[in-house]
Structures are given as C-alpha cells and as structure tokens.
Design a protein around this motif. Structure first.
Motif, PDB file in Angstrom:
ATOM      1  N   ILE A 109     119.709  19.317  55.995  1.00  0.00           N
ATOM      2  CA  ILE A 109     118.568  18.859  56.598  1.00  0.00           C
ATOM      3  C   ILE A 109     117.868  20.192  56.726  1.00  0.00           C
ATOM      4  O   ILE A 109     118.174  21.061  57.248  1.00  0.00           O
ATOM      5  CB  ILE A 109     118.652  18.063  57.925  1.00  0.00           C
ATOM      6  N   LEU A 110     116.492  20.208  56.581  1.00  0.00           N
ATOM      7  CA  LEU A 110     115.809  21.292  56.631  1.00  0.00           C
ATOM      8  C   LEU A 110     114.626  21.360  57.691  1.00  0.00           C
ATOM      9  O   LEU A 110     114.343  22.414  58.367  1.00  0.00           O
ATOM     10  CB  LEU A 110     114.555  21.761  55.430  1.00  0.00           C
ATOM     11  N   TYR A 111     114.267  20.144  58.346  1.00  0.00           N
ATOM     12  CA  TYR A 111     113.400  20.039  59.345  1.00  0.00           C
ATOM     13  C   TYR A 111     113.668  18.600  60.018  1.00  0.00           C
ATOM     14  O   TYR A 111     113.714  17.456  59.377  1.00  0.00           O
ATOM     15  CB  TYR A 111     112.084  20.328  58.784  1.00  0.00           C
ATOM     16  N   VAL A 112     113.547  18.560  61.478  1.00  0.00           N
ATOM     17  CA  VAL A 112     113.339  17.316  62.103  1.00  0.00           C
ATOM     18  C   VAL A 112     112.148  17.479  63.029  1.00  0.00           C
ATOM     19  O   VAL A 112     111.987  18.221  63.770  1.00  0.00           O
ATOM     20  CB  VAL A 112     114.839  17.321  62.860  1.00  0.00           C
ATOM     21  N   HIS A 113     111.378  16.332  62.612  1.00  0.00           N
ATOM     22  CA  HIS A 113     110.202  16.303  63.312  1.00  0.00           C
ATOM     23  C   HIS A 113     110.290  15.784  64.886  1.00  0.00           C
ATOM     24  O   HIS A 113     110.999  14.733  64.870  1.00  0.00           O
ATOM     25  CB  HIS A 113     109.246  15.453  62.682  1.00  0.00           C
ATOM     26  N   ASN A 114     109.498  16.126  65.699  1.00  0.00           N
ATOM     27  CA  ASN A 114     109.761  15.784  67.190  1.00  0.00           C
ATOM     28  C   ASN A 114     108.737  15.247  67.814  1.00  0.00           C
ATOM     29  O   ASN A 114     108.834  14.887  69.039  1.00  0.00           O
ATOM     30  CB  ASN A 114     109.977  17.203  67.897  1.00  0.00           C
ATOM     31  N   ASP A 115     107.942  14.343  66.832  1.00  0.00           N
ATOM     32  CA  ASP A 115     106.990  13.291  67.397  1.00  0.00           C
ATOM     33  C   ASP A 115     106.956  12.143  66.419  1.00  0.00           C
ATOM     34  O   ASP A 115     107.212  12.116  65.427  1.00  0.00           O
ATOM     35  CB  ASP A 115     105.969  14.039  67.535  1.00  0.00           C
ATOM     36  N   SER A 116     106.470  11.059  67.038  1.00  0.00           N
ATOM     37  CA  SER A 116     106.106   9.974  66.119  1.00  0.00           C
ATOM     38  C   SER A 116     104.679  10.109  65.297  1.00  0.00           C
ATOM     39  O   SER A 116     104.236  11.165  65.859  1.00  0.00           O
ATOM     40  CB  SER A 116     105.932   8.684  66.998  1.00  0.00           C
ATOM     41  N   VAL A 117     104.451   9.773  64.443  1.00  0.00           N
ATOM     42  CA  VAL A 117     103.450  10.127  63.370  1.00  0.00           C
ATOM     43  C   VAL A 117     102.293   8.942  63.562  1.00  0.00           C
ATOM     44  O   VAL A 117     101.197   9.400  62.817  1.00  0.00           O
ATOM     45  CB  VAL A 117     103.733  10.192  61.921  1.00  0.00           C
ATOM     46  N   LEU A 118     102.424   8.279  64.296  1.00  0.00           N
ATOM     47  CA  LEU A 118     101.307   6.906  64.131  1.00  0.00           C
ATOM     48  C   LEU A 118     101.226   6.401  65.751  1.00  0.00           C
ATOM     49  O   LEU A 118     102.322   5.795  66.405  1.00  0.00           O
ATOM     50  CB  LEU A 118     101.373   5.916  63.144  1.00  0.00           C
ATOM     51  N   LYS A 119     100.104   6.338  66.395  1.00  0.00           N
ATOM     52  CA  LYS A 119     100.191   5.672  67.664  1.00  0.00           C
ATOM     53  C   LYS A 119      99.991   4.002  67.288  1.00  0.00           C
ATOM     54  O   LYS A 119      99.582   3.473  66.471  1.00  0.00           O
ATOM     55  CB  LYS A 119      98.754   6.123  68.168  1.00  0.00           C
ATOM     56  N   HIS A 120     100.382   3.200  68.333  1.00  0.00           N
ATOM     57  CA  HIS A 120     100.536   1.799  68.568  1.00  0.00           C
ATOM     58  C   HIS A 120      99.037   1.342  68.640  1.00  0.00           C
ATOM     59  O   HIS A 120      98.224   2.060  69.047  1.00  0.00           O
ATOM     60  CB  HIS A 120     101.339   1.384  69.747  1.00  0.00           C
ATOM     61  N   GLY A 121      98.824   0.296  68.126  1.00  0.00           N
ATOM     62  CA  GLY A 121      97.799  -0.670  68.290  1.00  0.00           C
ATOM     63  C   GLY A 121      97.288  -0.752  69.552  1.00  0.00           C
ATOM     64  O   GLY A 121      98.115  -0.913  70.603  1.00  0.00           O
ATOM     65  N   LYS A 122      95.816  -0.993  70.246  1.00  0.00           N
ATOM     66  CA  LYS A 122      95.587  -1.437  71.311  1.00  0.00           C
ATOM     67  C   LYS A 122      96.122  -2.815  71.621  1.00  0.00           C
ATOM     68  O   LYS A 122      96.438  -3.573  70.806  1.00  0.00           O
ATOM     69  CB  LYS A 122      93.975  -1.417  71.409  1.00  0.00           C
ATOM     70  N   MET A 123      96.127  -3.064  73.003  1.00  0.00           N
ATOM     71  CA  MET A 123      96.462  -4.416  73.492  1.00  0.00           C
ATOM     72  C   MET A 123      95.902  -5.468  72.962  1.00  0.00           C
ATOM     73  O   MET A 123      94.756  -5.413  72.755  1.00  0.00           O
ATOM     74  CB  MET A 123      96.334  -4.371  75.177  1.00  0.00           C
ATOM     75  N   GLY A 124      96.760  -6.451  72.228  1.00  0.00           N
ATOM     76  CA  GLY A 124      96.203  -7.777  71.816  1.00  0.00           C
ATOM     77  C   GLY A 124      96.042  -7.433  70.253  1.00  0.00           C
ATOM     78  O   GLY A 124      96.014  -8.337  69.687  1.00  0.00           O
ATOM     79  N   MET A 125      96.578  -6.052  69.502  1.00  0.00           N
ATOM     80  CA  MET A 125      96.136  -6.006  68.352  1.00  0.00           C
ATOM     81  C   MET A 125      97.543  -6.227  67.518  1.00  0.00           C
ATOM     82  O   MET A 125      98.751  -6.362  68.075  1.00  0.00           O
ATOM     83  CB  MET A 125      95.627  -4.366  67.684  1.00  0.00           C
ATOM     84  N   TYR A 126      97.694  -6.366  66.269  1.00  0.00           N
ATOM     85  CA  TYR A 126      98.654  -6.805  65.276  1.00  0.00           C
ATOM     86  C   TYR A 126      99.965  -5.706  65.437  1.00  0.00           C
ATOM     87  O   TYR A 126     101.083  -6.037  65.160  1.00  0.00           O
ATOM     88  CB  TYR A 126      98.559  -6.792  63.780  1.00  0.00           C
ATOM     89  N   ASP A 127      99.678  -4.318  66.078  1.00  0.00           N
ATOM     90  CA  ASP A 127     101.021  -3.465  66.050  1.00  0.00           C
ATOM     91  C   ASP A 127     100.820  -2.804  67.439  1.00  0.00           C
ATOM     92  O   ASP A 127     101.312  -1.671  67.586  1.00  0.00           O
ATOM     93  CB  ASP A 127     100.435  -2.511  64.910  1.00  0.00           C
ATOM     94  N   ASP A 128     100.725  -3.764  68.412  1.00  0.00           N
ATOM     95  CA  ASP A 128     100.696  -3.357  69.878  1.00  0.00           C
ATOM     96  C   ASP A 128     101.945  -3.005  70.273  1.00  0.00           C
ATOM     97  O   ASP A 128     102.271  -2.434  71.234  1.00  0.00           O
ATOM     98  CB  ASP A 128      99.837  -4.125  70.859  1.00  0.00           C
ATOM     99  N   CYS A 129     102.932  -3.505  69.793  1.00  0.00           N
ATOM    100  CA  CYS A 129     104.486  -3.513  70.170  1.00  0.00           C
ATOM    101  C   CYS A 129     105.271  -2.511  69.068  1.00  0.00           C
ATOM    102  O   CYS A 129     106.412  -2.580  69.425  1.00  0.00           O
ATOM    103  CB  CYS A 129     105.044  -4.943  70.078  1.00  0.00           C
ATOM    104  N   GLY A 130     104.519  -2.043  68.034  1.00  0.00           N
ATOM    105  CA  GLY A 130     105.239  -0.943  67.348  1.00  0.00           C
ATOM    106  C   GLY A 130     104.604  -1.084  65.961  1.00  0.00           C
ATOM    107  O   GLY A 130     103.910  -2.059  65.433  1.00  0.00           O
ATOM    108  N   ALA A 131     105.235   0.141  65.349  1.00  0.00           N
ATOM    109  CA  ALA A 131     105.152   0.070  63.534  1.00  0.00           C
ATOM    110  C   ALA A 131     105.897   0.607  63.179  1.00  0.00           C
ATOM    111  O   ALA A 131     106.950   1.316  63.659  1.00  0.00           O
ATOM    112  CB  ALA A 131     103.664   1.254  63.622  1.00  0.00           C
ATOM    113  N   MET A 132     106.487   0.014  62.090  1.00  0.00           N
ATOM    114  CA  MET A 132     107.735   0.178  61.268  1.00  0.00           C
ATOM    115  C   MET A 132     107.583   0.838  59.760  1.00  0.00           C
ATOM    116  O   MET A 132     106.707   0.235  59.134  1.00  0.00           O
ATOM    117  CB  MET A 132     108.790  -0.994  61.322  1.00  0.00           C
TER     118      MET A 132
END
Length: 314
Positions: free
Chosen positions: A65-88
């Motif tokens: 392993i050369l690098y481990v990122h310390n943050d998520s890369v994409l924000k969740h959608g706004k309340m009521g949108m199709y990805d407001d509970c997460g992104a995979m």
C-alpha cells in the motif's frame, strides 16, 4: 480456471466519521500509471450511510500500500434526493481529461429496507474529488423496471457504451425482513449518460432459491466476453455459509447473451480467515501479462478486501 489467493491487503479502520463503522466494500480498480493502482471502496459512517474513499497500491504487488486517503471523495445528495443516505462506488473510468465514477445512490425506506439508483459523478482533479453530474440519477425505476437499478459496470467499445447492471425484480418477506431479488441486465449508450434500457437480461437466476446476482465485471478476450459476478441464495445468507455469496463466471460471444459457467470460476471461500464465509463483489483486471481479482470476504466487506492471481485458464 484456477485462482491463487494472495490474502487480505486492506482492512478498514474507524478513525473518521465517514468510516466510523468500517467496511471496505466493492473494491474498484482505476489505473493511475503503469506502476500504480488506485482502489476505490465504500465505507460506512456512524449513521450507517455509505461513503467512498480510496487507497493506492503497487500494481505489481498490490499488498504494498502506497497511500491511504483520509476523506470521502463525494458528498451525499441533499435531503430527498436519490443519494441522501449514501453513495457506493461501482465503476470508475477515464473519459478524455476527466474521471467518471458510476455509483449507487441509497435511500432508506419504510415499506422495504432501501431503494437504489445509478448515479454519475465526475472528477476534474484526477479522481481525488468528484461532483455529481446531475441532481437526479441516470437510472431509476421505469415502466419496464419498476423496482430499482444499481451496481453498473461500463465498457466502451467501438463508440458504443455498454453497461451491465443489477436490476431488482421483486421484494419478499423472509424471517421478518424485506429481501430483494435482483439479477443482471444490459443497456447501451452513445455518450455514457443517456442509456437505452430494454430490459435485456444478461445473467438470470439459476433456480428459485437464488435471489441475488450482483457486481458484474466484464472483460473481452479475443472475441469472447467474460464476466465475473457475485451470487447468493435467499435462505439465511447472512448466517448460513452455504447460502452466502460466491463468485460466478459467464461467457458471451456478443456481450448480450450469456452462458453461466459458475463451476469453472476457480475460486471459493477459504477454510478459515477473513473470507471463510463468503466471497463477493469481484473486480478483475490485467497487468503485465497477469490477471488479478480483487474481492470482498466476510460480512459484505467489513473484513476488508484482498486479491487473487489467475494461475491457470483450464
């Protein structure tokens, strides 16, 4: 085929809120250089919402392993949108000077457990951060597919974008829980955004007990398309080892009509350790004349991910 397992290479931690519950599900390979791979994966936060991050590894020796990122890369959608509970994460490809991520958007429901849709996010900084292409999904239910779609794999060939994706066909009540049935379908596009969906089934259920076929990964060897995927049964698949996820295999001459050859896949659960109960969500790629497979083990990725190398095609 015969795959030789090389072991677990990444176990998730819980240092940050975005990965508080751990998990490193659905490992997805994106080649940065000839010597370096980025592997996107999906973690879960304290509220059980999914978040995408990545590590980078040596392409020849992925356990390095050369690098481990310390943050998520994409924000969740706004309340009521199709990805407001997460992104995979599902598939990541380079498109000219951008990096495109096809991903699964999550909603929690009250009549059933959840609803999924297929989204697209685009990175202009080489895949470090992503912004949603649109506020709405690329795929949601329609008159042909009235439940949900998820887990796309995309291959661009001769100007045609080809997608194999999970399609939910029904929900059932089993042991007090709502459980989905889903198999794999096929769609095409001219631009990777507007897709022609005709309900064409690529990989169907083999019997009445099988209820989950997911995360296809497709390669073309000569004139033959080859697909790896995960499949499971309905009965107690979370606890019963014999009904839990296994990796399957199929071949096709046109990428549309497939013949299942699960008996030839050449990889199964281990006798002990991190993948002794289930193996799932394969991602297969070639590097320097070798064929590699990343995959998850027990508890749908909570134990992390490892890899195997193809030793024989017979």
């Amino acid at each position: 085929m015969k795959w030789v397992k090389k072991g677990l290479i990444f176990t998730p931690d819980d240092r940050f809120e975005w990965n508080r519950k751990g998990y490193a599900s659905v490992p997805t390979v994106y080649k940065i250089t000839e010597d370096r791979l980025r592997i996107y994966y999906t973690a879960r936060d304290g509220d059980n919402r999914t978040n995408i991050s990545f590590i980078e590894v040596d392409a020849e020796v992925p356990e390095k392993i050369l690098y481990v990122h310390n943050d998520s890369v994409l924000k969740h959608g706004k309340m009521g949108m199709y990805d407001d509970c997460g992104a995979m994460v599902s598939h990541v490809i380079k498109v000219e000077n951008e990096v495109w991520m096809y991903y699964i958007g999550w909603n929690v429901r009250n009549t059933i457990s959840y609803h999924n849709s297929i989204g697209l996010a685009i990175s202009k900084d080489g895949g470090i951060t992503f912004e949603k292409f649109s506020e709405g999904p690329l795929f949601d239910r329609n008159y042909r597919e009235p439940y949900f779609s998820a887990a796309p794999f995309v291959l661009k060939e001769n100007g045609i974008w080809k997608m194999w994706y999970l399609s939910n066909t029904s929900w059932v009540e089993y042991n007090g829980k709502s459980e989905p049935f889903y198999h794999i379908k096929y769609a095409e596009s001219d631009n990777g955004i507007d897709w022609k969906r005709e309900g064409k089934v690529a990989i169907d259920y083999k019997d009445e007990n099988e209820c989950g076929i997911v995360r296809s990964c497709v390669m073309k060897d000569g004139e033959t398309y080859k697909m790896w995927y995960a499949h499971r049964n309905l009965q107690d698949y979370r606890e019963n080892k014999s009904n839990s996820y296994r990796i399957g295999y199929a071949e096709s001459s046109n990428g549309i009509d497939w013949i299942r050859m699960d008996e030839k896949v050449g990889i199964d659960v281990s006798e002990r350790g991190w993948d002794n109960e289930m193996i799932e969500y394969p991602f297969v790629y070639d590097h320097n004349g070798k064929r590699y497979m990343f995959y998850n083990g027990n508890t749908f990725g909570k134990s992390g991910f490892g890899y195997a190398i193809l030793e024989s095609t017979k």
